[in-house]
Design a protein around this motif. Structure first.
Motif, PDB file in Angstrom:
ATOM      1  N   GLY A  42     -32.004 -27.056  15.411  1.00 60.32           N
ATOM      2  CA  GLY A  42     -32.709 -26.508  16.572  1.00 60.32           C
ATOM      3  C   GLY A  42     -34.166 -26.257  16.309  1.00 60.32           C
ATOM      4  O   GLY A  42     -35.033 -26.834  16.963  1.00 60.32           O
ATOM      5  N   ASP A 101     -24.030 -28.060  11.032  1.00 61.14           N
ATOM      6  CA  ASP A 101     -24.022 -28.129  12.494  1.00 61.14           C
ATOM      7  C   ASP A 101     -22.590 -28.228  13.020  1.00 61.14           C
ATOM      8  O   ASP A 101     -22.242 -27.656  14.057  1.00 61.14           O
ATOM      9  N   ARG A 147     -20.440 -25.548  15.498  1.00 59.94           N
ATOM     10  CA  ARG A 147     -19.735 -25.943  16.715  1.00 59.94           C
ATOM     11  C   ARG A 147     -18.243 -25.665  16.644  1.00 59.94           C
ATOM     12  O   ARG A 147     -17.548 -25.705  17.655  1.00 59.94           O
ATOM     13  N   LYS A 150     -31.738 -27.702  20.099  1.00 58.09           N
ATOM     14  CA  LYS A 150     -30.309 -27.507  20.311  1.00 58.09           C
ATOM     15  C   LYS A 150     -29.886 -26.042  20.212  1.00 58.09           C
ATOM     16  O   LYS A 150     -28.756 -25.707  20.562  1.00 58.09           O
ATOM     17  N   LEU A 203     -26.813 -22.626  15.843  1.00 64.51           N
ATOM     18  CA  LEU A 203     -26.134 -23.532  16.763  1.00 64.51           C
ATOM     19  C   LEU A 203     -24.797 -22.988  17.265  1.00 64.51           C
ATOM     20  O   LEU A 203     -24.079 -23.689  17.980  1.00 64.51           O
TER      21      LEU A 203
END
Length: 350
Positions: A158, A214, A218, A255, A304
């Motif tokens: 990000g 990442d 998520r 992001k 994230l």
């Protein structure tokens, strides 16, 4: 020579001779009176004499031979300890030769009595976290050492780009951070599952390396988790010791958008700091952070994430005192307890 007189019927006694028949009668009468009186006097003397020391042995022997008032007469059963049909009220019971059996302990009807308590001391039922999902992220992977090319790949977080993952640190004796994080995470999972939670691990040594930071971030959303926590151990200066909790800063870039998770993550961070400290006795880090809390904007696993999430650095593996604690399985169980209790408190309080 004495002279006699003759009466009308026959001869009479001399004038100086006592009447024979009346004399005998008087003697008999006297004897009848004297004998009972003498006997009564003798009995009275015996009654009085019974209180004297000389009479005591005979009297006490008779008393000892006689059964006590209200008790059964002596018998073989009585002398061997066999109780009579009706025991006297004052009799001392004979101690049983076999102690009575201890009544069996009845297990609790629910899990509440055996399940650990949330901070505040209230016991938890096995359904405390039913319907809640927790994402646990064990930092690094034991296989990362063999996949340096893959983990060195850069990924977008990000507001920067960073390595996919790292190997992590280790103690001077070679106990790795990846081993530590897996063990504590698995222990925490067991506690949380016992409380009814669904627990998902970002990795369980079930893949050769990674995942990348990442993907770890998520994983919370992918599991539809209510909360996420990443377990780590630090590799700080050897002179520094203690643990600290890392919370996400507000980052809105590329992001990354942590706006929605900053506040709840901060609440989780406070709960985790206090719970971990209580469970383990580990002091706050004295070489980084402040009062066991740190806020950062450079960690992809936080930047994230779309669910509340924090990191915990459970101690400094490069410090000999911290390393000794972290390699102790009992201490790791306490660490897992502190983590599980904090997550439970977060999910059950507001």
């Amino acid at each position: 020579m004495t002279r006699t007189t003759q009466g009308p019927v026959g001869p009479t006694r001399r004038a100086d001779e006592p009447p024979r028949r009346s004399t005998l009668l008087r003697a008999t009468t006297a004897a009848a009176v004297l004998v009972p009186l003498s006997l009564a006097g003798w009995l009275g003397w015996q009654a009085v004499s019974s209180d004297s020391p000389s009479a005591a042995p005979t009297t006490r022997a008779a008393e000892a031979a006689a059964p006590p008032a209200g008790s059964p007469t002596g018998s073989p059963a009585a002398t061997t300890g066999t109780p009579p049909a009706t025991a006297p009220a004052t009799a001392t019971p004979t101690a049983p030769t076999t102690p009575p059996a201890t009544p069996p302990v009845t297990p609790p009807a629910t899990a509440e009595a055996t399940t650990p308590a949330v901070p505040g001391g209230q016991p938890m039922a096995a359904t405390t976290l039913t319907g809640r999902t927790v994402l646990l992220d064990p930092g690094h992977n034991p296989g990362n050492f063999k996949h340096t090319t893959e983990i060195n790949r850069q990924v977008d977080i990000g507001n920067a780009r960073k390595e996919c993952d790292t190997t992590g640190t280790s103690t001077n004796a070679g106990y790795t951070e990846a081993e530590y994080t897996l063990d504590v995470t698995r222990r925490a999972r067991e506690i949380l599952v016992a409380r009814g939670a669904t627990v998902v691990l970002a990795q369980d040594a079930d893949r050769a390396w990674g995942p990348c930071i990442d993907e770890r971030a998520r994983a919370g959303a992918a599991a539809h988790a209510d909360v996420a926590l990443s377990v780590h151990a630090d590799g700080g200066p050897a002179g520094g010791s203690g643990f600290h909790v890392i919370m996400p800063a507000k980052v809105v870039a590329g992001k990354a958008d942590t706006s929605a998770i900053v506040a709840p993550s901060h609440r989780l961070g406070l709960l985790l700091r206090d719970s971990f400290h209580t469970a383990t006795g580990e002091p706050y880090a004295d070489y980084v952070a402040s009062q066991g809390l740190d806020t950062r904007s450079d960690l992809g696993g936080l930047n994230l994430s779309s669910v509340p999430k924090v990191f915990i650095e459970c101690g400094n593996m490069r410090n000999s005192a911290d390393a000794k604690r972290m390699t102790d399985p009992q201490w790791r169980q306490q660490a897992a307890q502190g983590i599980a209790d904090a997550l439970t408190a977060f999910l059950t309080t507001r």
